[in-house]
Design a protein around this motif. Structure first.
Motif, PDB file in Angstrom:
ATOM      1  N   PHE A 139       0.842  -1.198   0.000  1.00  0.00           N
ATOM      2  CA  PHE A 139       0.000   0.000   0.000  1.00  0.00           C
ATOM      3  C   PHE A 139       0.872   1.241   0.000  1.00  0.00           C
ATOM      4  CE2 PHE A 139      -2.866  -3.110   2.004  1.00  0.00           C
ATOM      5  CZ  PHE A 139      -4.032  -2.890   1.290  1.00  0.00           C
ATOM      6  N   GLN A 140       0.418   2.243  -0.742  1.00  0.00           N
ATOM      7  CA  GLN A 140       1.025   3.574  -0.719  1.00  0.00           C
ATOM      8  C   GLN A 140      -0.025   4.588  -0.295  1.00  0.00           C
ATOM      9  OE1 GLN A 140       2.497   4.434  -4.673  1.00  0.00           O
ATOM     10  NE2 GLN A 140       4.561   3.732  -4.180  1.00  0.00           N
ATOM     11  N   ALA A 141       0.431   5.635   0.364  1.00  0.00           N
ATOM     12  CA  ALA A 141      -0.434   6.776   0.667  1.00  0.00           C
ATOM     13  C   ALA A 141       0.333   8.040   0.305  1.00  0.00           C
ATOM     14  CB  ALA A 141      -0.833   6.788   2.141  1.00  0.00           C
ATOM     15  N   LYS A 142      -0.264   8.867  -0.552  1.00  0.00           N
ATOM     16  CA  LYS A 142       0.352  10.139  -0.942  1.00  0.00           C
ATOM     17  C   LYS A 142      -0.451  11.256  -0.316  1.00  0.00           C
ATOM     18  CE  LYS A 142       2.297   8.268  -5.190  1.00  0.00           C
ATOM     19  NZ  LYS A 142       2.454   8.389  -6.660  1.00  0.00           N
ATOM     20  N   ILE A 143       0.204  12.026   0.555  1.00  0.00           N
ATOM     21  CA  ILE A 143      -0.505  12.982   1.398  1.00  0.00           C
ATOM     22  C   ILE A 143       0.178  14.340   1.317  1.00  0.00           C
ATOM     23  CG2 ILE A 143      -1.338  13.442   3.747  1.00  0.00           C
ATOM     24  CD1 ILE A 143      -0.804  10.407   4.295  1.00  0.00           C
ATOM     25  N   GLY A 144      -0.638  15.408   1.246  1.00  0.00           N
ATOM     26  CA  GLY A 144      -0.095  16.759   1.233  1.00  0.00           C
ATOM     27  C   GLY A 144       0.714  17.032   2.487  1.00  0.00           C
ATOM     28  N   LEU A 145       1.836  17.738   2.319  1.00  0.00           N
ATOM     29  CA  LEU A 145       2.733  17.992   3.448  1.00  0.00           C
ATOM     30  C   LEU A 145       2.065  18.764   4.574  1.00  0.00           C
ATOM     31  CD1 LEU A 145       6.007  18.875   1.512  1.00  0.00           C
ATOM     32  CD2 LEU A 145       5.616  16.877   2.971  1.00  0.00           C
ATOM     33  N   GLN A 155      -0.842  17.179   8.329  1.00  0.00           N
ATOM     34  CA  GLN A 155      -0.071  16.457   9.337  1.00  0.00           C
ATOM     35  C   GLN A 155      -0.896  15.415  10.092  1.00  0.00           C
ATOM     36  OE1 GLN A 155       3.256  16.498   9.949  1.00  0.00           O
ATOM     37  NE2 GLN A 155       3.378  17.734   8.079  1.00  0.00           N
ATOM     38  N   VAL A 156      -2.206  15.655  10.215  1.00  0.00           N
ATOM     39  CA  VAL A 156      -3.063  14.703  10.929  1.00  0.00           C
ATOM     40  C   VAL A 156      -3.098  13.366  10.187  1.00  0.00           C
ATOM     41  CG1 VAL A 156      -5.436  14.209  11.650  1.00  0.00           C
ATOM     42  CG2 VAL A 156      -4.484  16.490  12.004  1.00  0.00           C
ATOM     43  N   SER A 157      -3.273  13.439   8.873  1.00  0.00           N
ATOM     44  CA  SER A 157      -3.327  12.227   8.066  1.00  0.00           C
ATOM     45  C   SER A 157      -1.973  11.525   8.032  1.00  0.00           C
ATOM     46  CB  SER A 157      -3.786  12.564   6.640  1.00  0.00           C
ATOM     47  OG  SER A 157      -4.070  11.394   5.913  1.00  0.00           O
ATOM     48  N   ILE A 158      -0.905  12.287   7.917  1.00  0.00           N
ATOM     49  CA  ILE A 158       0.440  11.704   7.921  1.00  0.00           C
ATOM     50  C   ILE A 158       0.682  10.949   9.228  1.00  0.00           C
ATOM     51  CG2 ILE A 158       2.913  12.235   7.961  1.00  0.00           C
ATOM     52  CD1 ILE A 158       2.262  14.619   6.069  1.00  0.00           C
TER      53      ILE A 158
END
Length: 209
Positions: free
Chosen positions: A139-145, A148-151
Motif C-alpha cells: 500500500f502507498q499513501a500520498k498525502i499533502g505535506l 499532518q493529521v493524516s500523515i
C-alpha cells in the motif's frame, strides 16, 4: 470497480457501502469546500460531472471506492442513507504492470467526525479488504505535506515514509504486506461483517412492526 458493487462492510463505528448515484449530491456538496479540494488535490466539478465520475469509478477496473457511513445513524432506518455519509475511502491500482500495488486514499469530509479514530478504523478495514479480496501486497499513501493529521495516522498504522516531493508538496508513505501484517489485519478486523448490500438496503426499507 465492479467487485464491490454489492458489498457492505460493517465495523464498530462505521459501515462502508458502494458509491452509488444517490450519494452524489452529498458528495458534490462536500467537494465545494476549498479545504477538501486542497486536502484531496481535487478540482471542483459540476453536479453532472460528479455523476459521470461516480459512473466511471464504478466501471473502472483500477478504482475501488466505498462511502463511509456513521453506523449509529445508519442503524436508525428513519434516516436516509445519504444523511449518514461521513466521507469516502478508495483503493487505486496505479501500476498496470503490478496489480498488487495500491494507493490508499481516505477522506473524512464531515468535520465533526475528525479526530475520533474513525479514519484509522476505516483505513484498516479497507486494507483488510484490499489484501483479502484484491490481492494487494503493498500500500502507498500520498498525502499533502500540510496534512499532518493524516500523515500521523498512517505512521501510527506502521506506514513508512519513503519520499517527499517538494514540487507537489506531498509525502509518500508505504507498507508492505508481509505475513505478520496480514495476520494482524485479519485479527483486528475479525469482527467486521461483510453483507449483501442490496439485501441490507431492502431490510432498511422494510417497516418495523
Amino acid at each position: 470497480m465492479k467487485v464491490n458493487e454489492n458489498t457492505s462492510l460493517e465495523g464498530q463505528r462505521v459501515v462502508l457501502v458502494p458509491y452509488n448515484a444517490e450519494h452524489v449530491p452529498r458528495y458534490h456538496e462536500w467537494m465545494k469546500s476549498p479545504e477538501l479540494q486542497q486536502l484531496t488535490a481535487s478540482e471542483p466539478l459540476t453536479l453532472e460531472q460528479e455523476y459521470d465520475m461516480q459512473k466511471s469509478w464504478r466501471e473502472d477496473d483500477d478504482k475501488c471506492t466505498f462511502i463511509i457511513l456513521d453506523k449509529q445513524r445508519w442503524a436508525d432506518t428513519s434516516v436516509e442513507e445519504e444523511q449518514c455519509m461521513v466521507g469516502d475511502v478508495n483503493i487505486f491500482l496505479t501500476d498496470p504492470t503490478n496489480p498488487s500495488l495500491a494507493e490508499l486514499e481516505i477522506m473524512i469530509a464531515e468535520p465533526s467526525y475528525r479526530g475520533k479514530g474513525i479514519g484509522k478504523e476505516v483505513t484498516r478495514m479497507m486494507m483488510c479488504y484490499g489484501v483479502t479480496k484484491l490481492g494487494i501486497k503493498k500500500f502507498q499513501a500520498k498525502i499533502g505535506l500540510d496534512n499532518q493529521v493524516s500523515i500521523a495516522m498512517f505512521k501510527k498504522l506502521d506506514f513508512q515514509e519513503v519520499s517527499v516531493c517538494k514540487v507537489f508538496k506531498e509525502v509518500t508513505l508505504e507498507m508492505t504486506v508481509d505475513e505478520s501484517v496480514r495476520t494482524r489485519l485479519l485479527e483486528d478486523m475479525a469482527d467486521v461483517k461483510e453483507r449483501d448490500y442490496r439485501q441490507t438496503c431492502s431490510d432498511r426499507r422494510e417497516p418495523v412492526s
